[in-house]
Write an enzyme that holds these catalytic residues in place. Sequence first.
Site, PDB file in Angstrom:
ATOM      1  N   ARG A 102       0.829  -1.213   0.000  1.00  0.00           N
ATOM      2  CA  ARG A 102       0.000   0.000   0.000  1.00  0.00           C
ATOM      3  C   ARG A 102       0.863   1.262   0.000  1.00  0.00           C
ATOM      4  NH1 ARG A 102      -5.316  -1.347   3.706  1.00  0.00           N
ATOM      5  NH2 ARG A 102      -6.246  -2.664   2.119  1.00  0.00           N
ATOM      6  N   LYS A 151     -19.345 -14.921   4.479  1.00  0.00           N
ATOM      7  CA  LYS A 151     -20.785 -14.680   4.523  1.00  0.00           C
ATOM      8  C   LYS A 151     -21.424 -14.324   3.193  1.00  0.00           C
ATOM      9  CE  LYS A 151     -21.134 -13.297   9.271  1.00  0.00           C
ATOM     10  NZ  LYS A 151     -20.765 -12.140  10.076  1.00  0.00           N
ATOM     11  N   GLY A 162      -9.084  -7.649   0.774  1.00  0.00           N
ATOM     12  CA  GLY A 162      -7.847  -7.773   1.551  1.00  0.00           C
ATOM     13  C   GLY A 162      -7.458  -9.224   1.780  1.00  0.00           C
ATOM     14  N   GLY A 203     -13.616  -3.734   0.618  1.00  0.00           N
ATOM     15  CA  GLY A 203     -14.988  -3.233   0.707  1.00  0.00           C
ATOM     16  C   GLY A 203     -15.310  -2.301  -0.443  1.00  0.00           C
TER      17      GLY A 203
END
Length: 399
Positions: A36, A200, A353, A376
Amino acid sequence: MVRSVRDMDIEGKRVFIRCDFNVPLDDFLNITDDRRIKSAVPTIKYCLDHNCAVILASHLGRPGGVHDPKLSLEPVQKRLSRLLVPSVQLSNDVVGEDTQEKVKNLKPREVLLLENLRFEKGETKNDENFAKKLADLADFYINDAFGVCHRAHASVEAITRFFDEDHSAAGFLLQKEINFSRNLLKNPSRPFIAVVGGSKVSGKLQALKNLLPRVDKLLIGGGMAFTFLKAQGIDIGNSLVEEDLVDEATFVMARAKELGVKLYLPVDVVAAQTCSQDSTMKFVPTQEIPKGWMGLDIGPATTRLFREALNDGQTILWNGPMGVFEIPKFSRGSTQISHTIAEAHATTVVGGGDTADVVARSGDADDMAFISTGGGASLELIEGKELPGVKPLYNKDED
Ligand code: AMP
């Protein structure tokens, strides 16, 4: 198109760059993966080459609005000092006296890194007063932090209210992430295959629904596969399941059929009684998960099935691990799928991630066409959502 840093007249000015330096640290505060930081360098160098005084800001972890020395950006400052030509200063606070003093004395081609933005409560609350204090530090605002663009936080959203169209833009990394994700969904080479996994269904349901009309094949692995297997009437033992989403899973499968999308689910799993490295494990067909056992990774037959299905892919999008990859015993499925995707003659895109972590651990990072830094945020783009951090960077008359 988002406005680019190239469109602004930044020569010799003071620029504020919102970066994503939320890097993983070990117990001794060593940075274990500095991708990053490295990806932020092109924008910073561009500004330095234009004789700017550069102010960098980022969050690290979740200090919850208080100063936590363990989450100081000092390790990032040290790494940045090695990557950039000038030495990088670190202020002791975010917008306090030390920052004001250091900003006042900052000369062209010098770099100042502010302390962790989340040491201030106002950051996650999108507080306008805090955002104004950040905005007052510079003449120009550049957002290069794709990973936080799906959050309306002060340094991402509220701050843009203090800069007009000529004084705010996206950095090179953000521009690349957005253009790549948009083009991928608009004009993919076919067959376009999506591989989704992770724990999920709930977190990815909208993305799944949005992907369905665009893809040719959908491969589902990881914990979320069990909600689909349950919807097919299979006894999944103690595997992870979201009972309230079984109907949604049935709907997704029916819709896939209607649209002619080929949907693949695991045919076998690595099962264990507990989710730990020392538990006994066995490979079983999904129909034969013993009572009290749970599926924690895809099995060898599924790996082969998925490899076959991926074989003719021209565009492959992967989001979510195939099993509990953090535990070596249950990481093989994810590693194998990573190798298969990396070897494919296709445009390969990895988002999230955890998935980026699997790819790095498997040694496949250099063989993927694109690894999105923001999990996200990349999912929300796939869902077709407008990201709060990106919206203000489009010109008003564009989409
Ligand atoms: P997500 O944040 O939804 O992308 O999920 C990532 C997490 O899913 C990882 O931490 C994995 O350990 C977990 N995961 C993957 N497969 C399974 C599984 N079969 N059972 C439980 N957790 C899983």
